[in-house]
Design a protein around this motif. Sequence first.
Motif, PDB file in Angstrom:
ATOM      1  N   LYS A 213     -20.425 -27.696 -24.729  1.00 54.37           N
ATOM      2  CA  LYS A 213     -20.692 -27.694 -23.456  1.00 54.37           C
ATOM      3  C   LYS A 213     -20.570 -29.061 -23.138  1.00 54.37           C
ATOM      4  O   LYS A 213     -20.098 -29.448 -21.633  1.00 54.37           O
ATOM      5  N   GLU A 214     -21.118 -30.155 -23.817  1.00 59.24           N
ATOM      6  CA  GLU A 214     -21.087 -31.539 -23.481  1.00 59.24           C
ATOM      7  C   GLU A 214     -19.728 -32.070 -23.107  1.00 59.24           C
ATOM      8  O   GLU A 214     -19.311 -32.695 -22.278  1.00 59.24           O
ATOM      9  N   MET A 215     -18.559 -31.165 -23.983  1.00 59.88           N
ATOM     10  CA  MET A 215     -17.203 -31.667 -23.536  1.00 59.88           C
ATOM     11  C   MET A 215     -16.624 -30.896 -22.522  1.00 59.88           C
ATOM     12  O   MET A 215     -15.414 -30.837 -21.918  1.00 59.88           O
ATOM     13  N   GLY A 216     -17.424 -30.056 -21.705  1.00 53.04           N
ATOM     14  CA  GLY A 216     -16.828 -29.286 -20.553  1.00 53.04           C
ATOM     15  C   GLY A 216     -16.069 -27.947 -21.127  1.00 53.04           C
ATOM     16  O   GLY A 216     -15.530 -27.259 -20.337  1.00 53.04           O
ATOM     17  N   ARG A 217     -16.062 -27.755 -22.373  1.00 52.03           N
ATOM     18  CA  ARG A 217     -15.410 -26.422 -22.808  1.00 52.03           C
ATOM     19  C   ARG A 217     -16.184 -25.030 -22.712  1.00 52.03           C
ATOM     20  O   ARG A 217     -15.520 -24.190 -22.483  1.00 52.03           O
ATOM     21  N   LEU A 218     -17.490 -25.291 -22.719  1.00 47.68           N
ATOM     22  CA  LEU A 218     -18.326 -24.197 -22.442  1.00 47.68           C
ATOM     23  C   LEU A 218     -19.737 -24.151 -21.611  1.00 47.68           C
ATOM     24  O   LEU A 218     -19.690 -25.516 -21.304  1.00 47.68           O
ATOM     25  N   LYS A 219     -20.027 -23.455 -20.986  1.00 51.39           N
ATOM     26  CA  LYS A 219     -21.196 -23.752 -20.220  1.00 51.39           C
ATOM     27  C   LYS A 219     -22.183 -22.640 -20.135  1.00 51.39           C
ATOM     28  O   LYS A 219     -22.064 -21.647 -20.701  1.00 51.39           O
ATOM     29  N   GLU A 220     -23.485 -23.075 -19.895  1.00 57.08           N
ATOM     30  CA  GLU A 220     -24.575 -21.945 -19.918  1.00 57.08           C
ATOM     31  C   GLU A 220     -24.182 -20.734 -19.197  1.00 57.08           C
ATOM     32  O   GLU A 220     -23.327 -20.836 -17.883  1.00 57.08           O
ATOM     33  N   GLY A 221     -24.307 -19.592 -19.600  1.00 54.54           N
ATOM     34  CA  GLY A 221     -24.056 -18.181 -18.881  1.00 54.54           C
ATOM     35  C   GLY A 221     -22.829 -17.510 -19.595  1.00 54.54           C
ATOM     36  O   GLY A 221     -22.154 -16.482 -19.432  1.00 54.54           O
ATOM     37  N   ASP A 222     -22.083 -18.628 -20.216  1.00 51.67           N
ATOM     38  CA  ASP A 222     -20.797 -18.104 -20.813  1.00 51.67           C
ATOM     39  C   ASP A 222     -20.827 -16.916 -21.717  1.00 51.67           C
ATOM     40  O   ASP A 222     -22.037 -17.278 -22.826  1.00 51.67           O
ATOM     41  N   LYS A 223     -20.300 -16.035 -22.180  1.00 49.84           N
ATOM     42  CA  LYS A 223     -20.485 -14.898 -23.325  1.00 49.84           C
ATOM     43  C   LYS A 223     -19.690 -15.156 -24.439  1.00 49.84           C
ATOM     44  O   LYS A 223     -18.633 -15.944 -24.300  1.00 49.84           O
ATOM     45  N   ILE A 224     -20.419 -14.970 -25.494  1.00 50.14           N
ATOM     46  CA  ILE A 224     -20.004 -15.253 -26.728  1.00 50.14           C
ATOM     47  C   ILE A 224     -20.043 -13.977 -27.778  1.00 50.14           C
ATOM     48  O   ILE A 224     -21.047 -13.511 -27.819  1.00 50.14           O
ATOM     49  N   LEU A 225     -18.927 -13.720 -28.188  1.00 52.78           N
ATOM     50  CA  LEU A 225     -18.698 -12.473 -29.008  1.00 52.78           C
ATOM     51  C   LEU A 225     -19.344 -12.747 -30.623  1.00 52.78           C
ATOM     52  O   LEU A 225     -18.657 -13.576 -31.157  1.00 52.78           O
ATOM     53  N   VAL A 226     -20.262 -11.902 -31.019  1.00 49.01           N
ATOM     54  CA  VAL A 226     -20.738 -12.407 -32.393  1.00 49.01           C
ATOM     55  C   VAL A 226     -21.274 -10.707 -32.868  1.00 49.01           C
ATOM     56  O   VAL A 226     -21.330  -9.842 -32.308  1.00 49.01           O
ATOM     57  N   PRO A 227     -20.962 -10.700 -34.383  1.00 47.62           N
ATOM     58  CA  PRO A 227     -21.363  -9.411 -35.031  1.00 47.62           C
ATOM     59  C   PRO A 227     -22.820  -9.028 -34.759  1.00 47.62           C
ATOM     60  O   PRO A 227     -23.601  -9.872 -34.674  1.00 47.62           O
ATOM     61  N   ALA A 228     -22.896  -7.630 -34.435  1.00 51.10           N
ATOM     62  CA  ALA A 228     -24.200  -7.183 -34.154  1.00 51.10           C
ATOM     63  C   ALA A 228     -25.123  -7.159 -35.637  1.00 51.10           C
ATOM     64  O   ALA A 228     -26.319  -7.268 -35.417  1.00 51.10           O
ATOM     65  N   ASN A 229     -24.477  -7.241 -36.678  1.00 48.02           N
ATOM     66  CA  ASN A 229     -24.965  -7.012 -37.777  1.00 48.02           C
ATOM     67  C   ASN A 229     -25.224  -8.356 -38.713  1.00 48.02           C
ATOM     68  O   ASN A 229     -24.900  -8.210 -39.824  1.00 48.02           O
ATOM     69  N   THR A 230     -25.255  -9.307 -38.022  1.00 45.70           N
ATOM     70  CA  THR A 230     -25.522 -10.534 -38.776  1.00 45.70           C
ATOM     71  C   THR A 230     -26.944 -11.104 -38.989  1.00 45.70           C
ATOM     72  O   THR A 230     -27.946 -10.493 -38.660  1.00 45.70           O
ATOM     73  N   TYR A 231     -26.952 -12.316 -39.719  1.00 50.65           N
ATOM     74  CA  TYR A 231     -28.024 -12.905 -39.874  1.00 50.65           C
ATOM     75  C   TYR A 231     -28.649 -13.421 -38.454  1.00 50.65           C
ATOM     76  O   TYR A 231     -27.700 -14.014 -37.711  1.00 50.65           O
ATOM     77  N   ILE A 232     -29.809 -13.359 -38.191  1.00 47.34           N
ATOM     78  CA  ILE A 232     -30.386 -13.955 -36.887  1.00 47.34           C
ATOM     79  C   ILE A 232     -29.851 -15.147 -36.309  1.00 47.34           C
ATOM     80  O   ILE A 232     -29.784 -15.469 -35.131  1.00 47.34           O
TER      81      ILE A 232
END
Length: 508
Positions: A213-232
């Motif tokens: 985020k600080e580097m301007g590569r991501l921002k709040e509200g961006d979507k990130i794909l993550v496995p549903a069955n992971t540790y929290i």
Amino acid sequence: MENKFLIDVNIALDILLDRLDASPRTYELFQRLKSLPTIYLSTSQLHTIAFIFFKEGKKSRPSYILQKEWQLFLKLFTLIKTPACLDTNDPLFQRDTGAYLIEASAKVVGAKIITRDTAFLRASGHAVSIDDFLSLPVQKEKNVAFLDLKAINQAHASGLERAFDEVLHSGWYIQGQQVKAFETEFAAYCGTPFCIGVANGLDALTLTLRAWKEMGRLKEGDKILVPANTYIASVLAITENRMIPVLVEPDPATFNISPSEILKSLDSKTKAILPVHLYGQMADMSAIMDIAKKHDLLVLEDAAQAHGAFICGKKAGSWGHAAGFSFYPGKNLGALGDAGAVTTLDEELALTIRALGNYGSHKKYENLYQGVNSRLDEMQAALLRVKLPHLDRDIEKRQAVARQYMEGLTHPDILLPAWKGDASHVFHLFVLRCRKRDALQAYLAEKGIQTLIHYPIPPHRQNAYGAWNGMELPLTEQIHKEVLSLPMGPTIPDAEVFEVIKGLNEFN
Ligand SMILES: Cc1ncc(COP(=O)(O)O)c(C=O)c1O
């Protein structure tokens, strides 16, 4: 009575000098001691034992035989360092310093001292005679523990103690040579140019996303794909950065994020993928990196459970744009407290994470960001440096245990993990599936076999994410109802592995 005993010099010498036949009680004592998981010896006794053994032994045996016997003798014991702190007011210290030092070592592990020395028996509340020891009830069969962390660290005890002493006496506890050296060594191990030590695995993931985020590569509200069955923790890192986790169903065979499901979940707001190498098995990184390249996505590997796993010679932590590792004590490379690290190929990212974890400071008393305090400390780094060179050997042992399970478990109700038998799985956990999971777990517990569930509740069903509780992720939910983790680790004895296999195959 606890199963912990330390033997006095006289008994050690009976064993070493083959004096067991001299008394039937001593022979019986030795047989009983051998059935204990651990027999302790105080380092304060070693020089006396060695001196007498080599002096006496020389009369009848050549020195190379004596050396061999000495090495075999040491293998029988776990050495306990004599504490540096002496209480000179202790009556035992004043009466018999040698006995006091032995007792001080025994107290560290809560052991009783078995001795033939009647004066020691009178003076110490921690000493027992051979007869007392032999009259204790024989311990019933030992249970099979899910993970024996004490045994894992005991295997490195002398190195860990030396590292502890070095840090203690260095007077330097934060951001020093140990952290620097560990970061270099772990980066080399993973095959990445950069490694940044942080306080734990969750921070490794959270700070990486924050840095982007600080580097301007991501921002709040961006979507990130993550496995549903992971540790929290994988999901917490995303929401902590006010980004949107998109929970993706796993591949039903490996339980890892499925590349085909990734493709179905992509949209214009998707900016990154956070694959988790669950249970120590690497996700399909080649397919994931192809998708990321095509759709201009960042990839953050959650390698918290997969230190040392590799595909095509490329280690976990070196595939993505960055990776987060945890050195939580139970992990394959575990510290003696919390610790974590990020590996990356990107120097700018490495510098940003380092600054963010140090109050946002890249230079003393100058702050670029509103950072946090999340640093790997000198003590944990020094301890991790002792264990890192043994990680590959530990992984081989875990894989050997997994092979025994895979070959030995034949119960028709059990679904074994999908493993090609290669280095892509380092078996942080050995997780099988069974529709009657709860009954199986209760049955194994009855037999003294400890198992765990990783994990009983998926993130979207947690109170912490109440808004998602109604979400339907059928495969993830099914997995959470059926998974069971068997005892696993680099020190688990073969006899225990066979006990698990036998017990499980007899389940009905
Ligand atoms: C998959 C995964 N990610 C992240 C973490 C977080 O690591 P830590 O406990 O060091 O914060 C863990 C730890 O259990 C984990 O298993």
